[in-house]
Design a protein around this motif. Sequence first.
Motif, PDB file in Angstrom:
ATOM      1  N   PHE A  21     -11.347  -6.701 -12.937  1.00  0.00           N
ATOM      2  CA  PHE A  21     -10.339  -7.396 -12.470  1.00  0.00           C
ATOM      3  C   PHE A  21     -10.389  -9.091 -12.484  1.00  0.00           C
ATOM      4  N   LEU A  22     -11.587  -9.473 -12.533  1.00  0.00           N
ATOM      5  CA  LEU A  22     -11.826 -10.773 -12.512  1.00  0.00           C
ATOM      6  C   LEU A  22     -11.542 -11.357 -13.964  1.00  0.00           C
ATOM      7  N   ALA A  23     -11.786 -10.298 -14.956  1.00  0.00           N
ATOM      8  CA  ALA A  23     -11.452 -10.856 -16.500  1.00  0.00           C
ATOM      9  C   ALA A  23      -9.991 -10.829 -16.517  1.00  0.00           C
ATOM     10  N   PHE A  24      -9.211 -10.100 -16.036  1.00  0.00           N
ATOM     11  CA  PHE A  24      -7.816  -9.842 -15.848  1.00  0.00           C
ATOM     12  C   PHE A  24      -7.319 -11.521 -15.292  1.00  0.00           C
ATOM     13  N   CYS A  25      -7.849 -11.624 -14.066  1.00  0.00           N
ATOM     14  CA  CYS A  25      -7.170 -13.027 -13.435  1.00  0.00           C
ATOM     15  C   CYS A  25      -7.643 -14.143 -14.360  1.00  0.00           C
ATOM     16  N   LYS A  26      -8.869 -14.103 -14.850  1.00  0.00           N
ATOM     17  CA  LYS A  26      -9.216 -15.220 -15.858  1.00  0.00           C
ATOM     18  C   LYS A  26      -8.370 -15.494 -17.111  1.00  0.00           C
ATOM     19  N   LEU A  27      -7.808 -14.379 -17.685  1.00  0.00           N
ATOM     20  CA  LEU A  27      -7.089 -14.568 -18.660  1.00  0.00           C
ATOM     21  C   LEU A  27      -5.663 -14.992 -18.408  1.00  0.00           C
ATOM     22  N   LEU A  28      -5.061 -14.719 -17.096  1.00  0.00           N
ATOM     23  CA  LEU A  28      -3.847 -15.278 -16.868  1.00  0.00           C
ATOM     24  C   LEU A  28      -3.881 -16.898 -16.690  1.00  0.00           C
ATOM     25  N   GLY A  29      -5.070 -17.187 -15.987  1.00  0.00           N
ATOM     26  CA  GLY A  29      -5.407 -18.690 -15.650  1.00  0.00           C
ATOM     27  C   GLY A  29      -4.619 -19.457 -14.958  1.00  0.00           C
ATOM     28  N   GLU A  30      -4.328 -18.749 -13.641  1.00  0.00           N
ATOM     29  CA  GLU A  30      -3.573 -19.469 -12.808  1.00  0.00           C
ATOM     30  C   GLU A  30      -3.851 -19.085 -11.456  1.00  0.00           C
ATOM     31  N   SER A  31      -3.791 -20.130 -10.192  1.00  0.00           N
ATOM     32  CA  SER A  31      -4.019 -19.697  -8.941  1.00  0.00           C
ATOM     33  C   SER A  31      -2.873 -18.701  -8.601  1.00  0.00           C
ATOM     34  N   THR A  32      -3.456 -17.662  -7.647  1.00  0.00           N
ATOM     35  CA  THR A  32      -2.336 -16.533  -7.393  1.00  0.00           C
ATOM     36  C   THR A  32      -2.140 -16.659  -5.999  1.00  0.00           C
ATOM     37  N   VAL A  33      -0.943 -16.158  -5.712  1.00  0.00           N
ATOM     38  CA  VAL A  33      -0.424 -16.435  -4.168  1.00  0.00           C
ATOM     39  C   VAL A  33      -0.676 -14.810  -3.774  1.00  0.00           C
ATOM     40  N   LEU A  34      -1.414 -14.869  -2.571  1.00  0.00           N
ATOM     41  CA  LEU A  34      -2.052 -13.779  -2.014  1.00  0.00           C
ATOM     42  C   LEU A  34      -0.928 -13.483  -0.811  1.00  0.00           C
ATOM     43  N   THR A  35      -0.439 -12.137  -0.867  1.00  0.00           N
ATOM     44  CA  THR A  35       0.377 -11.612   0.206  1.00  0.00           C
ATOM     45  C   THR A  35      -0.065 -10.025   0.815  1.00  0.00           C
ATOM     46  N   SER A  36       0.315  -9.702   1.689  1.00  0.00           N
ATOM     47  CA  SER A  36      -0.187  -8.079   2.153  1.00  0.00           C
ATOM     48  C   SER A  36       1.087  -7.884   2.996  1.00  0.00           C
ATOM     49  N   ASP A  37       1.098  -6.417   3.179  1.00  0.00           N
ATOM     50  CA  ASP A  37       2.219  -5.542   3.978  1.00  0.00           C
ATOM     51  C   ASP A  37       2.428  -6.099   5.396  1.00  0.00           C
ATOM     52  N   PRO A  38       3.472  -6.034   5.981  1.00  0.00           N
ATOM     53  CA  PRO A  38       3.421  -6.683   7.265  1.00  0.00           C
ATOM     54  C   PRO A  38       2.953  -5.414   8.193  1.00  0.00           C
ATOM     55  N   VAL A  39       2.590  -5.947   9.256  1.00  0.00           N
ATOM     56  CA  VAL A  39       1.927  -5.046  10.317  1.00  0.00           C
ATOM     57  C   VAL A  39       2.720  -3.829  10.642  1.00  0.00           C
ATOM     58  N   GLU A  40       3.967  -4.252  10.903  1.00  0.00           N
ATOM     59  CA  GLU A  40       4.972  -2.972  10.782  1.00  0.00           C
ATOM     60  C   GLU A  40       5.116  -1.776   9.895  1.00  0.00           C
ATOM     61  N   TYR A  41       4.469  -2.204   8.618  1.00  0.00           N
ATOM     62  CA  TYR A  41       4.468  -0.904   7.809  1.00  0.00           C
ATOM     63  C   TYR A  41       3.253   0.066   8.132  1.00  0.00           C
ATOM     64  N   ASN A  42       3.463   1.011   8.904  1.00  0.00           N
ATOM     65  CA  ASN A  42       2.450   1.889   9.700  1.00  0.00           C
ATOM     66  C   ASN A  42       2.127   2.733   8.810  1.00  0.00           C
ATOM     67  N   GLU A  43       0.988   2.469   7.766  1.00  0.00           N
ATOM     68  CA  GLU A  43       0.662   3.473   6.591  1.00  0.00           C
ATOM     69  C   GLU A  43      -0.885   3.949   6.895  1.00  0.00           C
ATOM     70  N   SER A  44      -1.052   5.063   7.096  1.00  0.00           N
ATOM     71  CA  SER A  44      -2.347   5.764   7.056  1.00  0.00           C
ATOM     72  C   SER A  44      -3.271   5.770   5.903  1.00  0.00           C
ATOM     73  N   ILE A  45      -2.532   5.564   5.052  1.00  0.00           N
ATOM     74  CA  ILE A  45      -3.426   5.337   3.538  1.00  0.00           C
ATOM     75  C   ILE A  45      -3.710   3.820   3.473  1.00  0.00           C
ATOM     76  N   GLY A  46      -3.633   3.005   4.308  1.00  0.00           N
ATOM     77  CA  GLY A  46      -3.813   1.500   3.931  1.00  0.00           C
ATOM     78  C   GLY A  46      -2.847   0.733   3.765  1.00  0.00           C
ATOM     79  N   LYS A  47      -2.637  -0.608   4.020  1.00  0.00           N
ATOM     80  CA  LYS A  47      -1.655  -1.414   3.516  1.00  0.00           C
ATOM     81  C   LYS A  47      -2.088  -2.107   2.310  1.00  0.00           C
ATOM     82  N   GLU A  48      -1.088  -2.537   1.581  1.00  0.00           N
ATOM     83  CA  GLU A  48      -1.194  -2.903   0.101  1.00  0.00           C
ATOM     84  C   GLU A  48      -1.481  -4.564   0.261  1.00  0.00           C
TER      85      GLU A  48
END
Length: 211
Positions: A21-48
């Motif tokens: 994954f680090l190689a993938f990021c390096k090839l794109l060569g830009e700073s990323t915006v990180l987000t995640s699922d809101p807490v109200e997404y009650n998912e037993s297999i984990g939020k994304e």
Amino acid sequence: MISVWDAGISAINNGEKSSEFLAFCKLLGESTVLTSDPVEYNESIGKEKYYKFLKSGAEAGFRNEKLNHIHFYLENDEGYSAFDYELCHNLNKSSVEKNVMEFFGLPDASGGGKLDLLIGYVNKWIKYKNSEQSINFQFNKNGFLSRVTIINLQCPMVKPIGSSKCPLIASCGVGLGLPPLWRLKGRLRFYENTTSTKTQGEMVEAKIVVL
């Protein structure tokens, strides 16, 4: 040098700190915006968790610490610039369904390309899969390739369940005859065998886009 496409294929089902994954990021060569699922997404297999490469036109989504999907946006959409790197087999934003099928053959599933009375026009899509990954190609109204998604099929199968906040649990995309994404409150959600926008609680605005 490895292409962005090949790096993405290699990174699927690996962790955020993996060399793949680090190689993938390096090839794109830009700073990323990180987000995640809101807490109200009650998912037993984990939020994304999402790595948004807005200038490069790519998004990587992690679930349970593994790379679950990569979207490549070939036209400006949802705040992403058009992906301008090399795809597999010289496919690009000028490619049509025939170009994809010339290399991949007949798809494992297809759909869309028509107007839905509830949600409007649904883009044409075709899907190919093996035991580890699914690759989905989406085409705009003019028939040109508009989005490509690589999906991890190695995560556990999860059936939908109800919730007062979010009506269905997200699946990994396995076993889909029709592979839609539901956009719930601004996020793209994976669902298995979803045919209705009805919820147990509040109705949410939904739109099908191709997975």
